[in-house]
Write an enzyme that holds these catalytic residues in place. Structure first.
Site, PDB file in Angstrom:
ATOM      1  CG  HIS A  85      -1.787   1.215   1.268  1.00 37.94           C
ATOM      2  ND1 HIS A  85      -2.961   1.290   0.547  1.00 37.94           N
ATOM      3  CD2 HIS A  85      -1.651   2.406   1.885  1.00 37.94           C
ATOM      4  CE1 HIS A  85      -3.503   2.469   0.742  1.00 37.94           C
ATOM      5  NE2 HIS A  85      -2.729   3.178   1.542  1.00 37.94           N
TER       6      HIS A  85
ATOM      7  CG  ASP B 184     -11.666   5.555   5.832  1.00 37.81           C
ATOM      8  OD1 ASP B 184     -11.107   6.398   6.554  1.00 37.81           O
ATOM      9  OD2 ASP B 184     -11.459   5.472   4.610  1.00 37.81           O
TER      10      ASP B 184
ATOM     11  NE  ARG C 221      -9.228  12.504   8.219  1.00 38.72           N
ATOM     12  CZ  ARG C 221      -8.406  11.629   7.626  1.00 38.72           C
ATOM     13  NH1 ARG C 221      -8.831  10.433   7.285  1.00 38.72           N
ATOM     14  NH2 ARG C 221      -7.162  11.940   7.394  1.00 38.72           N
TER      15      ARG C 221
ATOM     16  CB  SER D  34      -8.092   6.962   7.198  1.00 35.42           C
ATOM     17  OG  SER D  34      -8.456   6.907   5.860  1.00 35.42           O
TER      18      SER D  34
ATOM     19  CE  LYS E 232      -8.971   3.587   2.936  1.00 37.61           C
ATOM     20  NZ  LYS E 232      -9.145   4.992   3.278  1.00 37.61           N
TER      21      LYS E 232
HETATM   22  N1  URA Z   1      -5.439   7.811   2.316  1.00 38.25           N
HETATM   23  C1  URA Z   1      -6.489   7.374   3.065  1.00 38.25           C
HETATM   24  O1  URA Z   1      -7.128   6.388   2.742  1.00 38.25           O
HETATM   25  N2  URA Z   1      -6.799   8.052   4.176  1.00 38.25           N
HETATM   26  C2  URA Z   1      -6.131   9.153   4.594  1.00 38.25           C
HETATM   27  O2  URA Z   1      -6.454   9.701   5.621  1.00 38.25           O
HETATM   28  C3  URA Z   1      -5.044   9.596   3.806  1.00 38.25           C
HETATM   29  C4  URA Z   1      -4.724   8.904   2.666  1.00 38.25           C
END
Ligand code: URA
Length: 432
Positions: free
Chosen positions: A82, A161, A168, A183, A187
């Protein structure tokens, strides 16, 4: 328990316990806690911070807010990588087929572009016909059959999220370490992978601008992943300049194909080799050196490229585009940018390049916007290169013939001076 007391507690700089964090997340997704209350708590978290335990509890609450994927029917070790988001970052398109071609399973859920950064799902959708939505059964069957699938994230994963991220975005609360970590990891941990390699981007095109900030982010993410039982490693990599020379969806797919053929830019190739080697190493495929040798061979003998062809074909995409990348549709218009003085490219504001590409149509300003897959930028020069007045620095591509804003932003984001900048390593640190 009352949300107003939880908000006040954090506002006063105190630590929230697991019950309070669970109460907030559950109440927010059930609609019992309102956006204005959640916004106040997010701002209190941004201003007062959270310690590791609070961040871990928030991450697990987000992970547990929806469906989780069961990969137990996938045979063998599952690995994922990731990236925290960059400009010109097409590494997943290269690394995933390399790793899968070497016998390790890649069941990958990727994201779309966010702000000035691109996303793997948008890049894959620039390949005509490629389906980024599969049922869980199709996804798992494909991974068992050919070792790889890359899809978008299904709507039921980490719904907390989705709501929080949208909030946000409009309440000035994106740039908070505990919120970013929870976040991303909230995920990631919905998927049932054994190994996660993180690529934490650092520099002018990334969320984290300094190595110290990136290390803090990396340590927290690695720590939380380990607590969830994953093998983890984070590479902190340079994003003070774009990766490779292509920015924009189909332009990046073409560069990824060239890299899988062994003709890629040096920085992009090396980062991909390092990421893939570490993924294989953590998956138990030998020493790091042996894994690196295997990765380079999968590029030189064509097996990694063949795996990409197989992936695209199986997910309904036109594999002839991968075999003949010249056939990708081209943008109708282009605008060339030339150096206005002699010297070196001393620095680049990489976020500016990402935003210029977005203005050309390669990204979205709002979720409803449609992407122009052919839009973007091909660079001829990057930081450290010498330039003479009149040299071509970059070409902008778009289907709308209005380049003025993107061109100005690109020029303002490029510093040319007499100063030759020092070489920066591609990997700035490793967190295990
Ligand atoms: N990518 C995400 O999924 N969340 C964040 O807060 C920042 C980057």
């Amino acid at each position: 328990m009352r949300i107003v007391d939880i908000i006040k507690k954090k506002r006063n700089g105190n630590k929230l316990n697991k019950n309070e964090i669970d109460f907030f997340i559950n109440g927010y997704i059930n609609g019992e806690i309102y956006d204005y209350q959640a916004s106040a708590l997010l701002m209190a978290i941004l201003l007062k911070g959270m310690d590791n335990e609070e961040t871990t509890n928030l991450t697990f609450a987000i992970r547990d807010s929806g469906e989780k994927l069961d990969f137990s029917k996938i045979d063998g070790v599952r690995v994922d990588k990731h990236s925290t988001g960059g400009v010109g970052d097409k590494t997943s398109l290269i690394v995933a087929p390399i790793v899968a071609s070497l016998g390790v399973k890649v069941a990958k859920m990727s994201g779309r572009g966010l702000g000035h950064t691109g996303g793997t799902v948008d890049k894959l959708e620039s390949i005509t016909g490629y389906k980024t939505e599969l049922s869980n059964e199709e996804f798992i069957k494909q991974v068992n059959d050919i070792g790889i699938s890359i899809v978008g994230q299904s709507a039921n994963l980490a719904p907390a999220d989705k709501k929080l991220y949208a909030l946000r975005d409009v309440t000035g609360t994106v740039e908070s370490l505990p919120l970013v970590v929870s976040s991303i990891m909230g995920k990631k941990l919905c998927a049932d992978d054994d190994v996660i390699v993180l690529d934490i981007k650092c520099g002018s095109g990334a969320i984290c601008k300094t190595v110290d900030e990136s290390k803090e982010l990396a340590s927290l993410m690695v720590d939380i992943g380990k607590k969830a039982g994953k093998k983890m490693l984070a590479l902190i990599t340079d994003m003070d300049k774009p990766l490779g020379y292509a920015i924009g969806n189909s332009l990046e797919v073409v560069e990824a194909i060239e890299t899988l053929k062994g003709n890629g830019p040096k920085d992009l190739t090396e980062i991909c080799v390092i990421l893939a080697s570490n993924m294989l190493y953590l998956a138990g495929k030998g020493s790091l050196k042996e894994c690196e040798t295997a990765v380079r061979k999968s590029i030189s003998d064509g097996s990694a490229l063949n795996k990409l062809v197989e992936l695209v074909d199986r997910q309904g995409g036109d594999k002839n585009l991968i075999l003949n990348p010249n056939n990708f549709e081209k943008a109708k218009y282009k605008c060339e940018i030339y150096a206005e003085s002699n010297g070196y490219i001393t620095s680049i504001d990489t976020e500016g390049y990402g935003n210029a590409s977005l203005m050309l149509g390669a990204g979205r300003n709002s979720l409803k916007d449609k992407i122009d897959y052919t839009a973007g930028i091909i660079l001829n020069k990057k930081t450290g290169d010498s330039v003479n007045k009149g040299d071509l620095i970059a070409t902008l591509y778009s289907n709308t013939n209005s380049f003025e804003n993107a061109k100005n932003l690109f020029i303002n984001s490029t510093v040319i001076s007499d100063v030759k900048p020092g070489e920066k390593p591609l990997v700035l640190d490793i967190v295990k």
